[in-house]
Scaffold this motif. Structure first.
Motif, short mmCIF file in Angstrom:
data_model
loop_
_atom_site.label_atom_id
_atom_site.label_comp_id
_atom_site.label_asym_id
_atom_site.label_seq_id
_atom_site.Cartn_x
_atom_site.Cartn_y
_atom_site.Cartn_z
N ARG A 123 0.84 -1.19 0.00
CA ARG A 123 0.00 0.00 0.00
C ARG A 123 0.88 1.24 0.00
NH1 ARG A 123 -5.32 -0.56 1.70
NH2 ARG A 123 -5.26 1.57 2.49
N THR A 124 0.39 2.28 -0.62
CA THR A 124 1.11 3.55 -0.62
C THR A 124 1.25 4.06 0.82
OG1 THR A 124 0.30 4.12 -2.81
CG2 THR A 124 1.04 5.95 -1.41
N ARG A 125 2.47 4.44 1.17
CA ARG A 125 2.69 5.02 2.50
C ARG A 125 2.70 6.54 2.38
NH1 ARG A 125 6.23 0.62 2.67
NH2 ARG A 125 5.88 -0.79 4.41
N VAL A 126 1.94 7.19 3.21
CA VAL A 126 1.95 8.65 3.29
C VAL A 126 2.97 9.03 4.35
CG1 VAL A 126 0.60 10.71 3.78
CG2 VAL A 126 -0.45 8.78 2.56
N ILE A 127 3.98 9.78 3.94
CA ILE A 127 5.06 10.15 4.86
C ILE A 127 4.87 11.61 5.27
CG2 ILE A 127 7.54 10.13 5.24
CD1 ILE A 127 6.50 7.42 4.36
N GLN A 128 4.50 11.80 6.50
CA GLN A 128 4.33 13.16 7.00
C GLN A 128 5.49 13.52 7.90
OE1 GLN A 128 0.30 12.49 8.53
NE2 GLN A 128 -0.46 13.81 6.89
N SER A 129 5.59 14.78 8.25
CA SER A 129 6.75 15.23 9.01
C SER A 129 6.77 14.57 10.39
CB SER A 129 6.73 16.75 9.16
OG SER A 129 5.57 17.14 9.86
N GLY A 130 7.98 14.35 10.86
CA GLY A 130 8.15 13.87 12.23
C GLY A 130 8.65 12.46 12.37
N LYS A 131 8.11 11.50 11.62
CA LYS A 131 8.49 10.10 11.82
C LYS A 131 9.34 9.62 10.65
CE LYS A 131 6.57 5.50 12.66
NZ LYS A 131 7.64 5.18 13.58
N PRO A 132 10.62 9.30 10.91
CA PRO A 132 11.49 8.87 9.81
C PRO A 132 11.10 7.50 9.27
CG PRO A 132 12.77 9.52 11.76
CD PRO A 132 11.34 9.39 12.19
N ARG A 133 11.38 7.30 7.98
CA ARG A 133 11.32 5.98 7.35
C ARG A 133 12.73 5.43 7.32
NH1 ARG A 133 8.30 2.22 6.54
NH2 ARG A 133 9.09 1.76 4.43
N THR A 134 12.89 4.16 7.58
CA THR A 134 14.21 3.55 7.55
C THR A 134 14.21 2.35 6.61
OG1 THR A 134 13.70 2.10 9.42
CG2 THR A 134 14.69 4.24 9.93
N PHE A 135 15.41 2.01 6.12
CA PHE A 135 15.51 0.83 5.25
C PHE A 135 16.94 0.32 5.26
CE2 PHE A 135 15.62 4.75 2.72
CZ PHE A 135 16.86 4.68 2.13
N GLY A 136 17.06 -0.94 4.90
CA GLY A 136 18.37 -1.57 4.83
C GLY A 136 18.93 -1.56 3.42
#
Ligand SMILES: [Fe+2]
Length: 339
Positions: A123-136
């Motif tokens: 599903r499409t993720r909505v990225i709003q300010s404040g919470k970082p996205r992380t990945f390897g």
């Protein structure tokens, strides 16, 4: 060019990092590390999340923001042997396309505005300010500003970003996008704004600039690619030419006719005038016109509505016909389906 640096102790404390930042002329800095210097220690995605949060909460990136109509603007804020940090400015409609980050782990956070992250089968993720996205490492995604306001994001990578690979979506699978040259050009494609002349301060854009901005967001298809996508996948080939043009030129059997003046209303899933097939934003619409110019603007307009896979066909109907692909002759074209 100015570059953001901090002292060594601050590197061990990401919260302190934000307050120790300062801008210095690049030539005077000694903190840039040579690529491959020994002793580098990779940061975990969680470390990087703390780092981007610290940068985002500082004001060190504010004077690095550049809003450009013709492409994302990036600048590197910090670089050492362990990781690097970037700020990216996004205008509405800007997107990265599908890409990975080589062997680097990463994190990003939205400082202002809103972004979307797309991954095949998710599903499409909505990225709003404040919470970082992380990945390897080896993580692939497509990040875009699908909203009406500009956005600013802070990104960190460890090891420092050295390689990126682009992909195309084939059904639900990502396949490597062929590039004529090596990774350095791929990095250019990802991070550098296009070198076209930016809009004058009057704010007026020429049609060439508008067209260029639209196409920078599209993964355009050749007639043969469009044919295969429309016959082998659920992609929808859409003819936006007016009736008078179809009557003269002919048409493509199976193409859905939705003239340009009603296109957005027919494909917006939230529109009361939508087509039955316009049930969500994930459908792939391949727009074509006569020669492939208006179709680029139309596909970008569909992307503005959230149809992130919308694209157009290079060269339009003329190129399709010249490729020897099947057409309905003008005398038969009146039997086209119409919206
Ligand atoms: Fe990315």
């Amino acid at each position: 060019m100015l570059r953001l640096v901090c002292d060594g102790s601050a590197l061990e404390n990401s919260m302190q990092l934000a307050t120790d930042m300062r801008l210095v002329p690049e030539a005077s800095s000694t903190l840039i590390a040579a690529k491959g210097r020994s002793g580098a220690v990779s940061k975990t995605p969680e470390d990087l999340a703390n780092i981007v949060s610290a940068f985002a909460s500082s004001d060190g990136w504010l004077d690095r923001v550049r809003l450009r109509a013709n492409g994302r603007w990036y600048e590197r804020l910090y670089h050492d042997p362990d990781y690097d940090v970037w700020v990216i400015s996004w205008m509405p409609g800007h997107s990265t396309g599908f890409h990975d980050h080589g062997g680097s782990s990463g994190a990003f956070v939205v400082a202002t505005g809103t972004l979307e992250e797309h991954r095949p089968g998710e599903r499409t993720r909505v990225i709003q300010s404040g919470k970082p996205r992380t990945f390897g490492p080896d993580y692939a995604h497509d990040v875009r500003n699908a909203y009406l306001a500009p956005a600013i994001s802070i990104h960190a990578y460890s090891p420092p970003l050295d390689e990126m690979n682009e992909y195309e979506l084939d059904g639900t699978q990502l396949v490597p996008r062929e590039r004529p040259t090596g990774k350095d050009q791929t990095l250019d494609q990802e991070w550098r704004p296009q070198s076209r002349k930016p809009a004058e301060r009057t704010g007026a854009l020429s049609i060439e600039q508008v067209l260029s901005a639209a196409r920078s967001r599209l993964r355009r298809l050749s007639p043969l690619e469009a044919f295969e996508a429309s016959t082998k996948t659920e992609a929808i080939l859409v003819d936006i030419r007016p009736e008078s043009q179809r009557a003269i030129e002919g048409s493509i059997a199976g193409a859905l006719v939705v003239e340009r003046n009603v296109l957005e209303w027919r494909f917006d899933p939230a529109s009361s005038a939508r087509l039955p097939i316009a049930t969500d934003h994930g459908i792939q619409v391949i727009v074509f016109c006569s020669e492939g110019y208006t179709s680029s603007l139309a596909a970008a307009a569909l992307q503005d509505l959230g149809l992130w896979r919308a694209t157009d066909m290079v060269g339009g109907f003329h190129a399709w016909r010249a490729s020897g692909l099947p057409i309905v002759q003008p005398s038969e074209a009146s039997q086209d389906r119409s919206s």
